[in-house]
Design an enzyme around this catalytic site. Structure first.
Site, short mmCIF file in Angstrom:
data_model
loop_
_atom_site.label_atom_id
_atom_site.label_comp_id
_atom_site.label_asym_id
_atom_site.label_seq_id
_atom_site.Cartn_x
_atom_site.Cartn_y
_atom_site.Cartn_z
CG ASP A 81 10.68 10.27 -3.58
OD1 ASP A 81 10.51 8.79 -3.94
OD2 ASP A 81 9.67 10.35 -3.05
CG ASP A 103 9.00 7.72 -11.56
OD1 ASP A 103 8.56 6.74 -12.54
OD2 ASP A 103 8.05 7.72 -10.46
CD GLU A 133 6.38 3.98 -9.79
OE1 GLU A 133 4.86 4.07 -10.01
OE2 GLU A 133 7.07 4.97 -9.38
N GLY A 183 -0.50 11.79 -3.65
CA GLY A 183 -1.63 13.23 -2.71
C GLY A 183 -2.35 13.16 -1.67
CG HIS A 210 6.78 5.74 -4.52
ND1 HIS A 210 6.82 6.53 -4.47
CD2 HIS A 210 7.27 4.59 -4.55
CE1 HIS A 210 8.01 6.14 -5.16
NE2 HIS A 210 8.47 4.99 -4.94
CG ASN A 232 8.36 6.60 -0.48
OD1 ASN A 232 8.34 5.98 -0.54
ND2 ASN A 232 8.09 7.84 -1.68
CB THR A 235 0.70 14.68 0.91
OG1 THR A 235 1.06 14.76 -0.12
CG2 THR A 235 -0.94 15.49 0.71
#
Length: 281
Positions: A81, A103, A133, A183, A210, A232, A235
């Site tokens: 990832d 990424d 992405e 987050g 994501h 994904n 957190t």
């Protein structure tokens, strides 16, 4: 059994569901994720992020992933990832990751395409699927630092640029930005479902989301049923583990381990239901 994400995500796209991409950072999370997938007889994308090399090296992650996947009876992809540079991604491929993400979303479009194509050319020769992405999913605060509003540095993915990246690089799946952030949030983010519909109708390869943690069950369920094939989660595993641990009134090491494992298992089982994940057989 170890598989690629290519066939897995194609199946999800055709049948209209999403597969959890569960990040792992240690042995407890690896075992918990895989045991949950086996218990529910569902596919899993076991993900290791380059940023998490501060917790465990990529060599350790590959060793753990392969050891436990080898002894599993459900299809599991070992995915890198947010790979940020060619050398790290190359190492992941050499260590047996079956899927990698490059990424380069913070680069301009032409650089994103060029960097991504270099990864694709290397990976495809080794039968490894590649995710990229376009747009940019903002980054919220880490656990322990508090929550964040939906990040204003998120940049929505456009159909035009998404097509250019897909056609110019040859990627197998595309992470899109439609309103989530990495987050924790204050409140629930607002997802741009109109943009998701446009992307789903115009982009032929599987779409990825994501920043799934704390994005809201209704939001994620709607994404899974309307074109997103992989979501994904990281957190929420960590936050829920801490919540469970606070409720564990014990000084017994093994009780603590069991509490952490149970929290992650419950979290993954919850998202399997929200994503409407189906067996691949």
């Amino acid at each position: 059994m170890l598989v690629s994400t290519k066939k897995m995500l194609s199946n999800a796209k055709n049948k209209g569901f999403a597969i959890p991409s569960a990040n792992f950072i240690d042995q407890i999370s690896v075992i918990s994720h895989i045991k949950t997938a086996e218990k529910m007889n569902l596919p899993l994308i076991l993900s290791y992020a380059q940023a998490h090399s501060v917790y465990q090296s990529i060599e350790e992650a590959a060793m753990l992933g392969h050891f436990y996947i080898k002894n599993s009876n459900v299809p599991i992809a070992l995915h890198l990832d947010h790979g940020m540079d060619f050398q790290f991604i190359k190492k992941a491929i050499q260590l047996g990751f079956t899927s990698v993400m490059i990424d380069a979303s913070q680069k301009n479009l032409s650089d994103n395409i060029a960097i991504t194509k270099e990864i694709v050319d290397f990976a495809h020769k080794r039968n490894v699927a590649v995710e990229a992405e376009i747009g940019h999913v903002g980054t919220g605060m880490n656990i322990g630092q508090g929550e964040t509003d939906v990040d204003d540095n998120s940049i929505y993915t456009t159909v035009t640029e998404a097509k250019q990246l897909v056609e110019g690089s040859g990627i197998d799946s595309l992470a899109v930005s439609i309103g989530t952030a990495h987050g924790l949030y204050k409140g629930i983010p607002k997802i741009n479902f109109d943009r998701l519909k446009e992307l789903s109708q115009n982009i032929s390869i599987p779409l990825v989301l994501h920043g799934g943690s704390s994005s809201g069950d209704n939001n994620l369920e709607k994404c899974a049923l309307n074109g997103i094939t992989k979501i994904n989660i990281y957190t929420d595993f960590i936050a829920n583990a801490y919540t469970y641990l606070k409720k564990t009134d014990t000084n017994n090491y093994f009780d603590v381990k069991n509490s952490l494992s149970q929290s992650m298992s419950d979290t993954l089982a919850h998202y399997y239901k929200i994503f409407h994940t189906q067996s691949l057989s």
